[in-house]
Design a protein around this motif. Structure first.
Motif, PDB file in Angstrom:
ATOM      1  N   SER A  20       0.820  -1.212   0.000  1.00 53.90           N
ATOM      2  CA  SER A  20       0.000   0.000   0.000  1.00 53.90           C
ATOM      3  C   SER A  20       0.848   1.254   0.000  1.00 53.90           C
ATOM      4  O   SER A  20       0.487   2.256  -0.613  1.00 53.90           O
ATOM      5  N   ARG A  24       0.841   3.147  -6.065  1.00 57.46           N
ATOM      6  CA  ARG A  24      -0.084   4.285  -6.102  1.00 57.46           C
ATOM      7  C   ARG A  24      -1.476   3.829  -6.506  1.00 57.46           C
ATOM      8  O   ARG A  24      -1.637   2.841  -7.185  1.00 57.46           O
ATOM      9  N   LYS A  25      -2.469   4.613  -6.075  1.00 60.25           N
ATOM     10  CA  LYS A  25      -3.862   4.365  -6.437  1.00 60.25           C
ATOM     11  C   LYS A  25      -4.259   2.919  -6.167  1.00 60.25           C
ATOM     12  O   LYS A  25      -4.628   2.185  -7.067  1.00 60.25           O
ATOM     13  N   ASN A  26      -4.144   2.519  -4.929  1.00 61.76           N
ATOM     14  CA  ASN A  26      -4.370   1.126  -4.551  1.00 61.76           C
ATOM     15  C   ASN A  26      -5.460   1.005  -3.496  1.00 61.76           C
ATOM     16  O   ASN A  26      -5.233   0.486  -2.418  1.00 61.76           O
ATOM     17  N   THR A  27      -6.649   1.459  -3.811  1.00 60.89           N
ATOM     18  CA  THR A  27      -7.718   1.441  -2.812  1.00 60.89           C
ATOM     19  C   THR A  27      -8.080   0.018  -2.395  1.00 60.89           C
ATOM     20  O   THR A  27      -8.434  -0.207  -1.245  1.00 60.89           O
ATOM     21  N   LYS A  30      -5.723  -1.044   0.316  1.00 57.60           N
ATOM     22  CA  LYS A  30      -6.025  -0.385   1.583  1.00 57.60           C
ATOM     23  C   LYS A  30      -7.252  -1.003   2.246  1.00 57.60           C
ATOM     24  O   LYS A  30      -7.303  -1.145   3.469  1.00 57.60           O
ATOM     25  N   LYS A  79      -0.115  10.104   1.009  1.00 54.33           N
ATOM     26  CA  LYS A  79      -1.111  10.606   0.062  1.00 54.33           C
ATOM     27  C   LYS A  79      -1.046  12.133  -0.046  1.00 54.33           C
ATOM     28  O   LYS A  79      -1.184  12.684  -1.130  1.00 54.33           O
TER      29      LYS A  79
END
Length: 108
Positions: A20, A24-27, A30, A79
């Motif tokens: 995480s 990047r951009k790893n919802t 998370k 972030k």
């Protein structure tokens, strides 16, 4: 039984946190990380009840909750692009301390 789930979840939490923080951009990661927190805390509480609340494991649980807080702070600061060096030091210290207590290398 709960010990193996708890230990496996700890490993999963560390791996998901590293992924995480680096990707990047790893919802999805998370979300999986936060679900892993819940599994880790639930199994930890169950084991606390089974072991009749020994002080060392209560301490470990509190340190683990603080460590989760530092992990979330690190993710938020990354972030926002803010500096997080002191929090990294705190995270590493807490991780080492929790692992040492978990493997019974520190007792009191």
């Amino acid at each position: 039984m709960f010990y193996s789930i708890h230990a496996s979840t700890w490993l999963l939490v560390v791996i998901l946190f590293i992924l995480s923080i680096t990707l990047r951009k790893n919802t999805i990661l998370k979300i999986l990380l936060r679900i892993s927190y819940l599994v880790m805390l639930t199994t930890g509480i169950i084991m606390l009840v089974q072991f009749q609340f020994p002080g060392i494991y209560i301490t470990k649980g509190l340190l683990a909750i603080f460590m989760i807080g530092t992990m979330e702070t690190l993710l938020a600061r990354k972030k926002k692009g803010k500096s997080s060096y002191p929090i990294w030091i705190l995270f590493v210290f807490l991780l080492i301390l929790v692992l040492l207590i978990g493997f019974n290398l520190i007792t009191f």
